[in-house]
Write an enzyme that holds these catalytic residues in place. Structure first.
Site, mmCIF file in Angstrom:
data_model
loop_
_atom_site.group_PDB
_atom_site.id
_atom_site.type_symbol
_atom_site.label_atom_id
_atom_site.label_comp_id
_atom_site.label_asym_id
_atom_site.label_seq_id
_atom_site.Cartn_x
_atom_site.Cartn_y
_atom_site.Cartn_z
ATOM 1 N N ASP A 8 0.605 -0.929 0.070
ATOM 2 C CA ASP A 8 0.043 0.042 -0.006
ATOM 3 C C ASP A 8 0.633 1.352 -0.244
ATOM 4 O O ASP A 8 2.137 1.456 0.183
ATOM 5 C CB ASP A 8 -0.937 0.124 1.354
ATOM 6 C CG ASP A 8 -0.160 0.019 2.538
ATOM 7 O OD1 ASP A 8 0.468 0.629 2.914
ATOM 8 O OD2 ASP A 8 -0.425 -1.224 2.979
ATOM 9 N N GLU A 64 22.681 -23.083 -17.861
ATOM 10 C CA GLU A 64 21.755 -22.214 -17.228
ATOM 11 C C GLU A 64 22.584 -21.096 -16.388
ATOM 12 O O GLU A 64 22.100 -19.763 -16.378
ATOM 13 C CB GLU A 64 21.093 -22.936 -16.098
ATOM 14 C CG GLU A 64 19.919 -23.841 -16.735
ATOM 15 C CD GLU A 64 19.429 -24.734 -15.600
ATOM 16 O OE1 GLU A 64 18.153 -25.051 -15.705
ATOM 17 O OE2 GLU A 64 19.886 -25.292 -14.482
#
Length: 733
Positions: free
Chosen positions: A535, A615
Site C-alpha cells: 500500500d 543455465e
C-alpha cells in the site's frame, strides 16, 4: 492558481491539468459537491443540482416548507450524522450526553501555498511549488466539534489528495466511532467498481462489478491492509477500457484496518467513502484534542485505465516515496530463503554468495533463521541476537567475508512480532497484544507486539538502530507474518481499547520513519507474508515491497498485472525462483522466470549452485539484460498490452521511455496451443512519425505501424515460453 474561490458566490473550484473539482457552501452552511471530471474552466455548475420532494427525506431545522431540500438527497463534501442523511456517513460519534448527532456547517475556507502535513501519518509531499492546499472548516454548533477538510491539489499530476482533521472544540470528551478521510459524491453517471481481492500467494486480483443500489464494501479488519483486499478502488464507466473512457481512483495512504464503501442512492447518485475501518474502532477525543485521518489520493482519467495507472505510478514515485533509492537502479540480489530456508550455516551462505558474485549478482540477502534460537518458525522472534553457534562465526565475520567478495549485504527482520517462548516475551509479556484471562491466539506460532506502546517502539528503535550502526548492512527486508487477533493493549484503559489498532499503525510509522531517516542509504523493502501490506503507506518508507510469496511466474503475471493498476512496477519486488516452483510444483523455463521478474525489482530466490553450466551462462545474460533495461522499469511508462485475467493464450506488457526513444515488450505464453492462432500484439506509446528497429524479426517500422498494425510472433511452444523484444528509435521519417 490551482484553487479558485469566487468572492461573490463562494464557489470553489480545484483545477489540475486535465480535471476540475467543484464545491460550494450554501446559505445554511451545507457544503455541496458539484463536480469531479474533465476540466470545465470557470463554469458555475450549481444549476446542475437536481432537487425534488423525495418522500421520507427530512428537512433541516427551519426548512419545514422547503421539501425539495434534504441532506438525504444532496451531494455533499463530508457528512455529519443523525441529522437526516441515511446514506453511508463519514462521521459517527457519541457526545457526553449520549447523543449521536453531528450537524456540520461551513465555517470558513483558506487557500494556502504548498502541501499540508498529517502529524504521525505518511502523506504525499510537495517537491517545491507543485501543490496548493485548500483548508475547509466545518463546525457543529452544539457539540463544538470541528472537522477541517484538507485538499492537496497537484496540478500537473492530476491528483487531488484528501484528509480530515477532527477536533473537539467543546468542554466534554467525545467518542469517535467513525472518522472517514473523505467522501466523494458523484451526482450523475453509471459506474462499475474495480477492486483488487486475493489471498496469501494470490494477491490483488482485479474484479469488476456494476455498482448496485446497495452498499458495497471493501475492508480489512486484520490489522494490515491485507492480502484479501487492497486499499485502492476504481470507479469506471461501463464501457471504459485501457485506452478510452472515464474512470477515477481512490487510494488510501494507510497500512492498517481500512474501509472503502460505495453506495448508489435512491436518487441514483453514487457515494464513495474511504478511511479507517470503523469495525472495533472507538477514539476518545478530549477537549482540545485532534484526530488525524489517513490521506486519500484521488485521480481521474477521461482516457481509460492506462492513463489512470500512469498518473498513480508517477505520483507514488515522485510524491509518496521519499527514499534516496527512488530514482536509482536497485542492486540485483540473491536471497537465500528458497535455497536453504532456515537450514544453513556461514559456510553455506558464503558458498551461495561466491557463486552469485561469479554470475554477476550484486547483493546477498540473509533471510529468516540467523538469530536467537530460530531454527524453525516456532521460536526465536524477538531475540535479535546473532546466533554464532549456528552460523559458526561472528556477525561481522559473516558480513566481512561477503563484502570481501564484492557483494553488498542485506538482512531479513520481523520487528513487529514475538515468539511465545522468546526471552523478550518472558521479560515483557505485557508488550504483546493479548487479552487478560484468555489464552492468546497465535498465527505462525507467534504473537504481535503492541506497537502502540511508546516503550515498545523505543526498544525496537534502539535495537535496530544499533544493528544498522554496528554492521555493514545495505538492505533490510522488513517482514510481518501474521494478522492481528486479541487486539488489547495493556497500556490503554478499558474505555480506550478501540484505539489499539490505529495506535499500532502510528507506532509502526514512527519506527519506520525514525530508522529510514537515520539510515537513508539503506534500501528498505516492505513485506507482510509477501504482499499482505502492499500500500501507499508502506511505500512512504520503503521504495519497494515484496509483491507476493508466490514466485511461480505464471501466477506472478496475474499478481503483478493487478498490482500495476495502482502501483508502479519499480515498487514490486520480483525474483527468479527454482523450477519446479516451491509453491505450485510448476516447471517453467529460466528465461520465462527472468522475463517476469524483470517487470519489477529483479533478484534471485534459489540455489544458483544447482544450475547447469548452460543455465549459469543464461543467468549472466539475464543479469546484463536486466541492468540495461532497469532505467525503463524505474522511470518508463508501463502498459498492459493484454488482459492477464481473461486472455488464455498469452500475456504481454510494455515499458516505454518517457522520451519514446526505446521500449521493451515482454510476451509470455501461458497456454501453448496445438494448431495455434497467431500471437499478435499492438504496441503503445511510440512516436508515430519515428522509425524504430525491433529485435524480434530484425526489421524497422514506424511507431505508427508498431502501434496500429503491431507485431506477429512466431509459434511459441513448450513449457510457458517467453520473449523480450527491444524497440529502439533510429531516425525520424
Amino acid at each position: 492558481m490551482s484553487i479558485r474561490k469566487d468572492p461573490e458566490t463562494g464557489l470553489i473550484t480545484l483545477h489540475t491539468a486535465h480535471t476540475s473539482y467543484q464545491l460550494w457552501a450554501d446559505e445554511l452552511g451545507i457544503v455541496h459537491h458539484l463536480y469531479y471530471g474533465p476540466s470545465i474552466g470557470e463554469a458555475d455548475l450549481r444549476g446542475l443540482e437536481f432537487r425534488s420532494d423525495c418522500g421520507f427525506s427530512p428537512q433541516p431545522a427551519g426548512l419545514d416548507a422547503q421539501r425539495d431540500y434534504s441532506l438525504d438527497t444532496l451531494c455533499q463534501e463530508y457528512t455529519g450524522s443523525g441529522v437526516g442523511d441515511y446514506r453511508i456517513g463519514c462521521l459517527r460519534l457519541t457526545a457526553a450526553d449520549g447523543s449521536r448527532a453531528a450537524d456540520l456547517r461551513f465555517a470558513g475556507a483558506e487557500i494556502l501555498p504548498g502541501k499540508y502535513e498529517l502529524p504521525g501519518l505518511p502523506a504525499a509531499f510537495d517537491n517545491g511549488g507543485e501543490c496548493e492546499t485548500l483548508r475547509l472548516t466545518l463546525k457543529d454548533p452544539v457539540t463544538g466539534l470541528t472537522v477541517v477538510l484538507l485538499y492537496g491539489v497537484y496540478h500537473d499530476a492530476d491528483v487531488i489528495t484528501r484528509a480530515a482533521l477532527v477536533e473537539n472544540g467543546g468542554s466534554a470528551a467525545i467518542q469517535l466511532d467513525k472518522a472517514a478521510s473523505a467522501c466523494l459524491d458523484l451526482p450523475f453517471g453509471e459506474w462499475e467498481l474495480i477492486h483488487f481481492h486475493g489471498r496469501h500467494c494470490m494477491e490483488r486480483q482485479p474484479e469488476r462489478t456494476p455498482l448496485a443500489h446497495a452498499i458495497q464494501t471493501l475492508r480489512s479488519a486484520r490489522g494490515a491492509s491485507s492480502h484479501q483486499h487492497n486499499p485502492f478502488a476504481i470507479l469506471a464507466a461501463p464501457h471504459t477500457t485501457e485506452d478510452a473512457g472515464e474512470c477515477l481512483g481512490a487510494m488510501l495512504v494507510y497500512s492498517g484496518n481500512f474501509k472503502i464503501e460505495c453506495e448508489v442512492s435512491q436518487m441514483h447518485s453514487t457515494r464513495l467513502v474511504a478511511g479507517i475501518s470503523d469495525d472495533d474502532f472507538r477514539w476518545t477525543l478530549a477537549p482540545g484534542e485532534q484526530f488525524v485521518t489517513p490521506e486519500v489520493l484521488f485521480s481521474y482519467s477521461a482516457k481509460g485505465l492506462s492513463q489512470l495507472s500512469w498518473q498513480y505510478h508517477h505520483f507514488l514515485q515522485h510524491n509518496i516515496i521519499r527514499s534516496v533509492w527512488r530514482d536509482h537502479p536497485r542492486p540485483i540480489l540473491i536471497n537465500n530463503w528458497e535455497a536453504t530456508y532456515m537450514d544453513f550455516d556461514a559456510q553455506r551462505i558464503w558458498d551461495i554468495a561466491r557463486q552469485a558474485k561469479e554470475l554477476g549478482v550484486e547483493m546477498l540477502v540473509l533471510d529468516d533463521g540467523w538469530f536467537g534460537s530460530r531454527v524453525d518458525d516456532r521460536s526465536g522472534l524477538g531475540d535479535w541476537q546473532f546466533n554464532e553457534k549456528k552460523l559458526g562465526c561472528t556477525f561481522n565475520e559473516l558480513i566481512g567475508k561477503i563484502r570481501e567478495m564484492g557483494l553488498l549485504f542485506g538482512l531479513w527482520i520481523e520487528p513487529e512480532m514475538v515468539s511465545p517462548n522468546a526471552e523478550l516475551y518472558k521479560a515483557h509479556p505485557e508488550w504483546a497484544l493479548t487479552i487478560p484471562g484468555r489464552a492468546p491466539t497465535t498465527g505462525r506460532s507467534q504473537l504481535v507486539l503492541d506497537m502502540g506502546r511508546p516503550d515498545v517502539v523505543d526498544y525496537l528503535y534502539g535495537l535496530f538502530h544499533q544493528l544498522l550502526a554496528d554492521h555493514d548492512i545495505s538492505y533490510i527486508k522488513w517482514d510481518m507474518n501474521r494478522n492481528m487477533t486479541d487486539v488489547f493493549s495493556r497500556l490503554l484503559p478499558t474505555e480506550r481499547q478501540g484505539e489499539a489498532a490505529h495506535r499500532y499503525m502510528l507506532g509502526l510509522y514512527d519506527l519506520l520513519g525514525r530508522l529510514t531517516r537515520d539510515f537513508p542509504e539503506v534500501l528498505f523493502e516492505g513485506c507482510a507474508g509477501g504482499g499482505g501490506r502492499f500500500d501507499a503507506g508502506i511505500l512512504a518508507y520503503c521504495p519497494q515491497i515484496w509483491c507476493s510469496d508466490d514466485t511461480d511466474p505464471i501466477h506472478r503475471i496475474k499478481i503483478q498485472y493487478g498490482t500495476s493498476f495502482g502501483y508502479p512496477p519499480a515498487a514490486m519486488g520480483s525474483h527468479v525462483s527454482a523450477s519446479p516452483n516451491h509453491q505450485t510444483g510448476r516447471s517453467t523455463l529460466l528465461s520465462t522466470r527472468s522475463t517476469v521478474a524483470m517487470a519489477g525489482t529483479f533478484g534471485y530466490e534459489l540455489d544458483l549452485q544447482r544450475l547447469t553450466e548452460d543455465e549459469k551462462d543464461e543467468v549472466r545474460c539475464h543479469i546484463q539484460q536486466c541492468k540495461e533495461i532497469q532505467p525503463l522499469v524505474l522511470n518508463g511508462r508501463y502498459d498492459r498490452l493484454t488482459d492477464a485475467m481473461t486472455d488464455t493464450c498469452f500475456t504481454a506488457w510494455q515499458f516505454t521511455a518517457q522520451d519514446q526513444s526505446r521500449a521493451m515488450v515482454s510476451v509470455v505464453v501461458i497456454d501453448p496451443q496445438a494448431n495455434p492462432w497467431p500471437i499478435h500484439v499492438r504496441l503503445k506509446g511510440l512516436d508515430p512519425s519515428a522509425l524504430y528497429h525491433e529485435t524480434l524479426t530484425d526489421h524497422t517500422y514506424t511507431g505508427a505501424a508498431l502501434c496500429h498494425a503491431g507485431l506477429t510472433l512466431p509459434i511459441m511452444q513448450g513449457d510457458y515460453p517467453a520473449v523480450q523484444i527491444m524497440i529502439e528509435r533510429i531516425d525520424a521519417v
